[in-house]
Design a protein around this motif. Structure first.
Motif, PDB file in Angstrom:
ATOM      1  N   ARG A   6       0.825  -1.210   0.000  1.00 47.69           N
ATOM      2  CA  ARG A   6       0.000   0.000   0.000  1.00 47.69           C
ATOM      3  C   ARG A   6       0.859   1.260   0.000  1.00 47.69           C
ATOM      4  N   LEU A   7       0.365   2.257  -0.728  1.00 44.83           N
ATOM      5  CA  LEU A   7       0.952   3.595  -0.705  1.00 44.83           C
ATOM      6  C   LEU A   7      -0.102   4.560  -0.190  1.00 44.83           C
ATOM      7  N   LEU A   8       0.213   5.271   0.879  1.00 46.29           N
ATOM      8  CA  LEU A   8      -0.666   6.296   1.414  1.00 46.29           C
ATOM      9  C   LEU A   8       0.007   7.656   1.262  1.00 46.29           C
ATOM     10  N   VAL A   9      -0.671   8.562   0.577  1.00 44.53           N
ATOM     11  CA  VAL A   9      -0.200   9.942   0.464  1.00 44.53           C
ATOM     12  C   VAL A   9      -1.116  10.791   1.337  1.00 44.53           C
ATOM     13  N   ALA A  10      -0.521  11.601   2.200  1.00 37.09           N
ATOM     14  CA  ALA A  10      -1.315  12.395   3.141  1.00 37.09           C
ATOM     15  C   ALA A  10      -0.888  13.859   3.140  1.00 37.09           C
ATOM     16  N   ASN A  11      -1.876  14.724   3.348  1.00 38.82           N
ATOM     17  CA  ASN A  11      -1.610  16.141   3.584  1.00 38.82           C
ATOM     18  C   ASN A  11      -1.553  16.359   5.085  1.00 38.82           C
ATOM     19  N   VAL A  12      -0.470  16.945   5.543  1.00 33.15           N
ATOM     20  CA  VAL A  12      -0.358  17.295   6.962  1.00 33.15           C
ATOM     21  C   VAL A  12      -0.541  18.806   7.058  1.00 33.15           C
ATOM     22  N   ILE A  13      -1.627  19.216   7.685  1.00 34.00           N
ATOM     23  CA  ILE A  13      -1.994  20.627   7.732  1.00 34.00           C
ATOM     24  C   ILE A  13      -1.795  21.162   9.158  1.00 34.00           C
ATOM     25  N   THR A  14      -1.012  22.240   9.248  1.00 33.03           N
ATOM     26  CA  THR A  14      -0.748  22.838  10.558  1.00 33.03           C
ATOM     27  C   THR A  14      -0.946  24.351  10.494  1.00 33.03           C
ATOM     28  N   GLU A  15      -1.231  24.914  11.674  1.00 39.69           N
ATOM     29  CA  GLU A  15      -1.295  26.370  11.796  1.00 39.69           C
ATOM     30  C   GLU A  15       0.142  26.891  11.887  1.00 39.69           C
ATOM     31  N   GLU A  16       0.287  28.176  11.935  1.00 32.18           N
ATOM     32  CA  GLU A  16       1.619  28.787  11.985  1.00 32.18           C
ATOM     33  C   GLU A  16       2.418  28.315  13.194  1.00 32.18           C
ATOM     34  N   ASN A  17       1.734  28.091  14.323  1.00 30.79           N
ATOM     35  CA  ASN A  17       2.443  27.678  15.535  1.00 30.79           C
ATOM     36  C   ASN A  17       2.849  26.212  15.520  1.00 30.79           C
ATOM     37  N   GLY A  18       2.382  25.451  14.508  1.00 30.79           N
ATOM     38  CA  GLY A  18       2.777  24.052  14.358  1.00 30.79           C
ATOM     39  C   GLY A  18       2.075  23.092  15.280  1.00 30.79           C
ATOM     40  N   GLU A  19       1.094  23.584  16.046  1.00 29.73           N
ATOM     41  CA  GLU A  19       0.397  22.725  17.000  1.00 29.73           C
ATOM     42  C   GLU A  19      -0.803  22.029  16.357  1.00 29.73           C
TER      43      GLU A  19
ATOM     44  N   TYR B 247     -13.780  -2.033  18.526  1.00 24.14           N
ATOM     45  CA  TYR B 247     -13.803  -0.748  17.826  1.00 24.14           C
ATOM     46  C   TYR B 247     -12.856  -0.817  16.628  1.00 24.14           C
ATOM     47  N   VAL B 248     -13.242  -0.153  15.552  1.00 21.39           N
ATOM     48  CA  VAL B 248     -12.445  -0.206  14.318  1.00 21.39           C
ATOM     49  C   VAL B 248     -12.132   1.217  13.855  1.00 21.39           C
ATOM     50  N   PRO B 249     -10.997   1.769  14.262  1.00 22.54           N
ATOM     51  CA  PRO B 249     -10.669   3.152  13.928  1.00 22.54           C
ATOM     52  C   PRO B 249     -10.175   3.373  12.502  1.00 22.54           C
ATOM     53  N   LYS B 250     -10.035   2.311  11.732  1.00 23.47           N
ATOM     54  CA  LYS B 250      -9.585   2.379  10.334  1.00 23.47           C
ATOM     55  C   LYS B 250      -8.217   3.038  10.215  1.00 23.47           C
ATOM     56  N   ILE B 251      -7.269   2.460  10.919  1.00 27.46           N
ATOM     57  CA  ILE B 251      -5.891   2.917  10.842  1.00 27.46           C
ATOM     58  C   ILE B 251      -5.010   1.717  10.521  1.00 27.46           C
ATOM     59  N   GLY B 252      -3.819   1.993  10.045  1.00 25.57           N
ATOM     60  CA  GLY B 252      -2.920   0.906   9.700  1.00 25.57           C
ATOM     61  C   GLY B 252      -1.473   1.363   9.719  1.00 25.57           C
ATOM     62  N   LEU B 253      -0.590   0.496   9.249  1.00 29.59           N
ATOM     63  CA  LEU B 253       0.838   0.789   9.286  1.00 29.59           C
ATOM     64  C   LEU B 253       1.174   2.034   8.478  1.00 29.59           C
ATOM     65  N   ALA B 254       0.569   2.190   7.295  1.00 34.30           N
ATOM     66  CA  ALA B 254       0.872   3.349   6.455  1.00 34.30           C
ATOM     67  C   ALA B 254       0.527   4.654   7.176  1.00 34.30           C
ATOM     68  N   ASP B 255      -0.605   4.663   7.898  1.00 31.12           N
ATOM     69  CA  ASP B 255      -0.983   5.853   8.677  1.00 31.12           C
ATOM     70  C   ASP B 255       0.072   6.151   9.738  1.00 31.12           C
ATOM     71  N   GLY B 256       0.516   5.096  10.418  1.00 32.37           N
ATOM     72  CA  GLY B 256       1.526   5.258  11.461  1.00 32.37           C
ATOM     73  C   GLY B 256       2.850   5.739  10.909  1.00 32.37           C
ATOM     74  N   ILE B 257       3.206   5.261   9.707  1.00 31.19           N
ATOM     75  CA  ILE B 257       4.454   5.691   9.074  1.00 31.19           C
ATOM     76  C   ILE B 257       4.425   7.196   8.816  1.00 31.19           C
ATOM     77  N   VAL B 258       3.302   7.670   8.265  1.00 23.29           N
ATOM     78  CA  VAL B 258       3.169   9.107   7.970  1.00 23.29           C
ATOM     79  C   VAL B 258       3.306   9.939   9.242  1.00 23.29           C
ATOM     80  N   LYS B 259       2.629   9.522  10.310  1.00 21.73           N
ATOM     81  CA  LYS B 259       2.689  10.286  11.564  1.00 21.73           C
ATOM     82  C   LYS B 259       4.078  10.218  12.199  1.00 21.73           C
TER      83      LYS B 259
END
Length: 298
Positions: free
Chosen positions: A18-31, A279-291
């Motif tokens: 699997r290939l997961l491409v994600a947008n990581v969106i942050t405010e100016e303060n990075g929080e 519970y099924v949060p719909k997460i996987g290894l690719a999600d964890g790699i991105v984070k």
């Protein structure tokens, strides 16, 4: 002002890549960064069918992997990915020629692949955000079922109590070997011993099969599947032929055979721990790699 960063994770599993491409969106303060899926591509290369039977990655699947990594690299370029990480799990790490295959892929595609162990895999997946599911006063059994291994983590009050990786997975279970009975017994013993005396246990399930089961249930995100539902669904799946599961449930051919052993693993984990809900949060290894990439945890 918003900052948008493009990151990607490549999960090289035993049943698919699997290939997961994600947008990581942050405010100016990075929080409080927001992770939004931009694209997800799944290629059904069953490396586990090679490794768990013959002990090596076949020439055919090696060539398919090279083509897949070339395609993934082009897709990442088109999406403008700034940083990515590729991780391979049980099929590649157990293959006698795993390191050789990884080296050849790098030479022909410049995609560098890290072969990770079960504990590292569980840690990466666990790094994903579960705050919308976890309740502080409860104990959870986190069960991630892959094609070649199952990672189980017990955590309570937001802290990991213990974790273990077992050499049993959906692709392995298609080959009915006597040794799997021993591993089943080991999992049962481990879960019962480590959950003894714990109350209000729920299971959190991750993996492609449990995600599909949840999607087919029609339930809204954030709700749980009951133990009774899982029992009934396993009985429902078992009555259907492989062809029926493809036609009537619209399952991919490489999902239609492994969904039954996967359901058995999740259901068994619920029964052995005394959990009534999953519970099924719909997460996987690719999600964890991105984070993990974003937070510089590699």
């Amino acid at each position: 002002m918003l900052k948008i960063e493009k990151l990607a994770g490549i999960d090289i599993g035993s049943n698919a890549v699997r290939l997961l491409v994600a947008n990581v969106i942050t405010e100016e303060n990075g929080e409080n960064p927001s992770f939004q899926k931009s694209a997800l591509v799944r290629v059904p290369i069953r490396l586990g069918a090679d490794t768990f039977i013959n002990g090596i990655i076949s020439e055919e699947n090696k060539l398919r992997m090279i083509k897949a990594m070339k395609a993934f690299k082009l897709l990442m370029e088109v999406h403008g990915v700034q940083k990515y990480k590729a991780c391979a799990t049980s099929a590649m790490r157990e293959a006698k020629n795993g390191n050789e295959v990884v080296q050849e892929i790098y030479e022909k595609t410049s995609v560098e692949i890290d072969i990770i162990n079960g504990q590292k895999e569980a840690k990466i997946i666990f790094s994903t955000d579960l705050s919308h599911i976890i309740e502080v006063h409860k104990t959870y059994l986190y069960v991630d079922v892959g094609g070649g291994s199952t990672e189980i983590t017990i955590f309570s009050k937001g802290k990991i109590i213990t974790s273990k990786s077992f050499k049993i997975g959906t692709v392995r279970l298609l080959d009915d070997k006597k040794e799997f009975r021993r591993i089943w017994q080991n999992i049962e013993t481990w879960i019962k011993e480590n959950t003894k005396g714990l109350k209000n246990i729920n299971v959190i399930g991750s993996g492609g099969n449990i995600n599909k089961i949840f999607k087919l249930s029609g339930k809204p995100m954030g709700t749980a599947l009951s133990l009774t539902y899982m029992k009934d669904y396993l009985a429902f799946l078992s009555k259907m032929t492989y062809e029926d599961r493809i036609r009537k449930l619209d399952l991919n051919p490489d999902r239609a055979d492994v969904i039954i052993p996967a359901t058995k693993i999740y259901l068994s984990a619920m029964e052995w721990s005394g959990a009534k809900k999953i519970y099924v949060p719909k997460i996987g290894l690719a999600d964890g790699i991105v984070k993990s990439l974003y937070f510089n945890k590699f």
